[in-house]
Scaffold this active site. Sequence first.
Site, short mmCIF file in Angstrom:
data_model
loop_
_atom_site.label_atom_id
_atom_site.label_comp_id
_atom_site.label_asym_id
_atom_site.label_seq_id
_atom_site.Cartn_x
_atom_site.Cartn_y
_atom_site.Cartn_z
N LYS A 145 -11.09 -10.29 -13.38
CA LYS A 145 -9.84 -9.51 -13.49
C LYS A 145 -8.84 -10.00 -12.43
CE LYS A 145 -11.66 -5.94 -10.44
NZ LYS A 145 -12.54 -4.77 -10.43
N ARG A 166 -14.03 8.24 -10.84
CA ARG A 166 -12.99 7.44 -11.49
C ARG A 166 -13.27 7.49 -12.99
NH1 ARG A 166 -12.18 1.49 -8.92
NH2 ARG A 166 -13.35 1.01 -10.80
N TYR A 210 14.72 -12.91 12.13
CA TYR A 210 15.53 -11.71 11.89
C TYR A 210 15.26 -10.65 12.94
CZ TYR A 210 17.00 -13.08 7.18
OH TYR A 210 17.57 -13.70 6.11
N MET A 234 11.63 -14.19 3.97
CA MET A 234 11.22 -14.26 2.56
C MET A 234 10.46 -15.56 2.28
SD MET A 234 13.40 -13.82 -0.94
CE MET A 234 13.98 -12.17 -0.64
C1 PLP Z 1 -13.85 -4.99 -9.98
C2 PLP Z 1 -15.02 -4.39 -10.55
C3 PLP Z 1 -16.29 -4.95 -10.35
C4 PLP Z 1 -16.54 -6.13 -9.44
O1 PLP Z 1 -16.58 -5.67 -8.10
P1 PLP Z 1 -16.88 -6.67 -6.89
O2 PLP Z 1 -17.01 -5.78 -5.73
O3 PLP Z 1 -15.70 -7.56 -6.79
O4 PLP Z 1 -18.10 -7.40 -7.23
C5 PLP Z 1 -17.36 -4.40 -11.01
N1 PLP Z 1 -17.20 -3.33 -11.82
C6 PLP Z 1 -16.01 -2.75 -12.03
C7 PLP Z 1 -15.89 -1.59 -12.91
C8 PLP Z 1 -14.87 -3.24 -11.39
O5 PLP Z 1 -13.70 -2.69 -11.60
#
Ligand code: PLP
Length: 849
Positions: A518, A616, A744, A792
Amino acid sequence: MISLYDIMEASNGQPFGEPAAHIFTDFCFDSRSAGEAQLFVTLKTDRGDTHQYIREAVERGVLGVLCTRPPDFDTEGISVVIVRDTEAALMAWSHFVLGKLGTKVIAVTGSSGKSAAVQAISSVLATRYKVHTGTQDFSGPLSVPASLAKLAPEHKFLVLELGTTQPGEMAEMVQAAKPEVGVITHIGHAHTNRFSSLEQIVEEKSALVKYLSPNDLVVLNYDDDYVLEMASESRAHAVTVGMDRFGADLMAYNVVVGQTKTGFDLRYGSERFVGRWTPWLGKHLLYNVLSALAVGLHFSVPLDEALKAITDLAPLPGRMNPLPGENKSLVIDDTYNANPESTMAALDWLQAVAEEGNRVVFIMGDMDHLGDYSQQGHRNVGRRAAEFAHLIVTAGTDAALVGRAALDEGMERRQVRMAYNVQDVVAAFKTDYTLGENDIVLVKGGAATHMELVVQELLADENDRALLPRQGLVAETASHVQATRPSWVELDMEALAGNVRAIKDIIGDAVALMAVVKADAYGHGAVAVARTAMLNGAEYLAVSSMNEALELRDAGIEAPILVMSYTPTYFVRQAIRLDVTLTLYDLDLARAYERIARDTGEKLRIHAKVDTGMGRLGVLPEDAMPFFRHLAVMHHLEVEGLYTHFSMAADDPDYTAEQVKILKGVIKPLRAGGFNFKYIHAANSAATLASKANHFEMVRVGLALYGLSPSENVPVPPEFRPVMSWKTVIAQVKTLPPGHPVGYGNTYRTRGEERIAIVPVGYADGFRHSPEHWGKVLVHGQFVPVVGRVSMEKTAINVTDLSDVAIGDEVVLLGRQGDAQITADDIANQLGTINYEVVTTILPRVPRH
Ligand SMILES: *Cc1c(COP(=O)(O)O)cnc(C)c1O
């Protein structure tokens, strides 16, 4: 041979201290490969001034140093010469030495085939004369002096390759080398990134043609219009060589392309020579042989003598060099370099020699330096190969386009494998594509991809490794990546592959690995990471949204993909069409998905998520049974998996154990009720590393893939390596007086006189401004502080404690330099965040290499 006095005389150099050695065996441009009795020459390069490496070179035995300012250590016993510009000094020395020795110079240029031509010309001339062949280790002006280092008075000829990497170099090189013969092989897309067009490349090469005088010779490729046009620009006597069109002065016809040699008949004026051959493979190399015959004629080597010499040509490492491969296969090593034209030529050969019953295998790495032409160039190669290859294996992000194009042309998935590093290519041949007797394998790629390392692993006889190109260091430094922006991220895909395999070792064969890619693979580039992970043992991919899944499918990745977050109903049709697995945790959503799936008449694959204590996404444990009872009657939903997520895996094993217990409490009655899941999964990186009890049938690993530790309590084992580095270069260095403001808001003022360097990176790249900034970066392997506010796209650093910092010197923001290292954890501590955020917030505009 290099004489100190020649250098001083030619370049107006001044000795620093008492000269010691007077004679040197060779030049040294890279302190890492410094050898005894050499002359070390400091250079300005894209990445800095090599003045800082003088000490290292001296420690390794060089006896002389040519530089622009005195070294800052005791140089007794070493001859030091100071000049204003070291490159100009060496060019002047070249001119001087060639004049002194009276050597005749034959210069070869073109976009490809230069070194083959040099080799062929040397062989033909050597039938009658003493010939010295110039260096072929690198391109650019310095190749001229480097080629002269071992020139001796008895050499009548010097055959030199003039390769240019940017405009203006050719003029500089011909002034120094004073050639009497110019050979132009062919014009195409090589180093296109530094030239605005092919026309500009022609103009650059024509500097050689224009330099030659009426008694000189120019040899031109008659079949290349760009080259042929140069005839009108030269005052020299022109001789053309060709095959395709009638009219060349030296013309090969009846060309027979074979697996072990190339046969031809030759026409020269009224003379005919039939049934001649050379061991070099492919029509494209035959042009170089013809050029050699033309040069030979000019210096009175009779054609039949020259034709005999070319039957003895030694194979050229990395250029269409046939080698015995594993299991009696034939491997053609063409890994010296690649551009679209030379690759097409190699493919022409491959198609011509392949016979009924042969399996034709094409292994292709990235072609470098193509600039804007890169996409098109790679795609064209893919389309061409798809016409006849049975198997295409690619290495690298650009070469993946070769694979894509081949798939678009209708090759089947199993016939195309896209990998991102050499190891994965080799692994594919150890497992899935074992070579056999009928295989004919062409291996090609740009110098930076080092495809010779693939060839090395496919050879039948280890001793043949000595026949591969690039055995030395010099070529490696000459072919470094050229970033498209002054700040770039480097990704070590071999480290990634190693990390994936290390995770597989931890979980064992019974547990599947879902690679979490992701957020663009935590900023590492989702497509490349996904492919490498799959090739090294991952079975499933996980992303956070449909558009991330789409990117992977677009790139031709067919692995199963789970979307781990909320997917709006309007994406469901697409999910079904692209065979993407969705997450479900709510009954209303389940009904909506079911309705859409029913409309399409197909099944949607889902994993149900249970909230075992993180609060969650997920159904609560007490609602799980009724939820699954409802799912059971939704016949268009295929429930493949059930999962949960841990909230304390990096910190508290007891809490995780509690969550595991709750999960098992959910599963047991479900199983009893007849529900079965192919995959039950729970563990992220931390939980995977912490305990086998967390693994179930599959683990979902993100962070550890990238070589990063979930926490101090749960570190990755030592064999894991970080994948990402972030680098930039120095844009300016200046000395500011005491009390001078920087940046700055004038928040920083120099305390005394300070050396301040500016680096072209800022918060618009993700180099954070506030509340805390990075704190420190690495220059010359030392930590230096960031001073003032981060702008920037500019940042100031204090380099007062370092000597010799110069424009172009490499700055490491994340990663290793020399023995020092800045880790994502260091930066996370400094910024008050976590390593996850450090790597994912380097913005997409920073190019990934
Ligand atoms: C991001 C995520 C993972 C991976 O977690 P890591 O700590 O990066 O290994 C696993 N399961 C879910 C649901 C996640 O959102």
